[in-house]
Motif scaffolding. Sequence first.
Motif, PDB file in Angstrom:
ATOM      1  N   ALA A   1      66.533  85.200   8.069  1.00 49.95           N
ATOM      2  CA  ALA A   1      67.613  86.046   8.580  1.00 49.95           C
ATOM      3  C   ALA A   1      67.967  87.141   7.580  1.00 49.95           C
ATOM      4  N   TYR A   2      67.917  86.814   6.295  1.00 53.04           N
ATOM      5  CA  TYR A   2      68.282  87.821   5.304  1.00 53.04           C
ATOM      6  C   TYR A   2      67.206  88.900   5.206  1.00 53.04           C
ATOM      7  N   VAL A   3      65.930  88.504   5.278  1.00 57.00           N
ATOM      8  CA  VAL A   3      64.868  89.512   5.274  1.00 57.00           C
ATOM      9  C   VAL A   3      65.016  90.422   6.495  1.00 57.00           C
ATOM     10  N   ASP A   4      65.320  89.844   7.651  1.00 60.32           N
ATOM     11  CA  ASP A   4      65.552  90.664   8.851  1.00 60.32           C
ATOM     12  C   ASP A   4      66.699  91.650   8.615  1.00 60.32           C
ATOM     13  N   ALA A   5      67.757  91.173   7.981  1.00 56.93           N
ATOM     14  CA  ALA A   5      68.906  92.041   7.702  1.00 56.93           C
ATOM     15  C   ALA A   5      68.523  93.153   6.730  1.00 56.93           C
ATOM     16  N   LEU A   6      67.738  92.827   5.721  1.00 61.56           N
ATOM     17  CA  LEU A   6      67.295  93.841   4.760  1.00 61.56           C
ATOM     18  C   LEU A   6      66.506  94.948   5.454  1.00 61.56           C
ATOM     19  N   ILE A   7      65.622  94.564   6.372  1.00 61.16           N
ATOM     20  CA  ILE A   7      64.808  95.566   7.057  1.00 61.16           C
ATOM     21  C   ILE A   7      65.681  96.422   7.979  1.00 61.16           C
ATOM     22  N   ALA A   8      66.637  95.810   8.664  1.00 58.28           N
ATOM     23  CA  ALA A   8      67.563  96.587   9.493  1.00 58.28           C
ATOM     24  C   ALA A   8      68.369  97.553   8.631  1.00 58.28           C
ATOM     25  N   ASP A   9      68.794  97.090   7.473  1.00 60.95           N
ATOM     26  CA  ASP A   9      69.537  97.915   6.525  1.00 60.95           C
ATOM     27  C   ASP A   9      68.672  99.092   6.070  1.00 60.95           C
ATOM     28  N   LEU A  10      67.418  98.797   5.728  1.00 60.52           N
ATOM     29  CA  LEU A  10      66.503  99.852   5.296  1.00 60.52           C
ATOM     30  C   LEU A  10      66.303 100.890   6.386  1.00 60.52           C
TER      31      LEU A  10
END
Length: 388
Positions: free
Chosen positions: A43-52
Amino acid sequence: MLATPPLSLYVHLPWCVRKCPYCDFNSHEFKGDGGRGALPFDAYVDALIADLELDLPLAWGRTVQTVFFGGGTPSLFPPDAIDRFLQLASSRLRFAPHAEITLETNPGTVEHGPFAGYRAAGVNRLSFGVQSFDDGCLQRLGRIHSSGDAQRAVKAAQDAGLDNLNIDLMYALPEQSLAMALADVERGIALEPTHISHYQLTLEPNTAFASRPPKGIPDDDGAWDMQEQCQARLATAGYAQYETSAYAKPDRQCAHNLNYWRFGDYLGIGAGAHGKLTLGASQQVLRRWKLKHPTAYLANAGSAAGIGGDEFLSATRLPFDFMLNALRLNEGVPLTMFEARTGLSRDAIAKPLALARERGLLEMDETWLRPTELGRRFANDVIGLFLA
């Protein structure tokens, strides 16, 4: 005119096993069942990519020169999570060939073996938060590792083929003597890292140490003796000081941090991450930061609600922000870099430059600006001259 500087990517991984009493970074103790698998890696990796993706319009067409995973404790994340992030990020941003990719690691959170996995994922530089090789000092600092853990972790990374390694060491610790500080440096040198960060313990606001200062912290004269003698020992071992707290073997300076200190650009993603971008079209410098708490960040990353704030730096603020970074470098910077990265004429800083030279804190000629030895010792005084 503002010129576009090199671009880096900073990725914040906010969790840690235990919050150290001196730490003022955005780190959060994991309160789950104690198992690593319970952290929300996917979930955090998904959030990082959305943030990017939200920030991508600020950096269209630009090449990422360096990547830095900071924390918290990034080594709580397994290699497959780091690998997944880097694959997804590099499909959205152009990464330079042989880009420096650094992962901060805590010797107490990495089992013997995963370093090969980090290397396979693309990590080519590790930064170990050792702090001290004295077990008593480590306990007083609230660290979760022992000196033996630190030595084994560094050797395991080297055995895995990672040869670009930094060791963080602190001095002026509670109940630490000059001999103990020098012993830490000796043990660090013996491990043959390419880079050593050696910095003084400071009691930062809003930390446990600030509210309950530990006993036995060396006074200013004692701390200066430690800095001076440790610096001399590092020099004889081939580690050249190139920044206030950074020492490196030849050609092994930290490229990511050099970009910060030269007022380069960086995308900041993750809970509490800060970024700085030069916007050529509008001739502005933007600072952006993200929501700090991991729960709020996970719920909002990738949307405007995940942005903690935006600030466009004014012409009166830019000289201070530039010098806050650039004057950490022993070699200083060319004056043309000040002009290119702030969009201001050097005339805008003529008065504080003259004052700093008069006080023996800076030396300069028509092309270059650097702090003197006195200026490096009293860096805050020098930087303060550039406040609006």
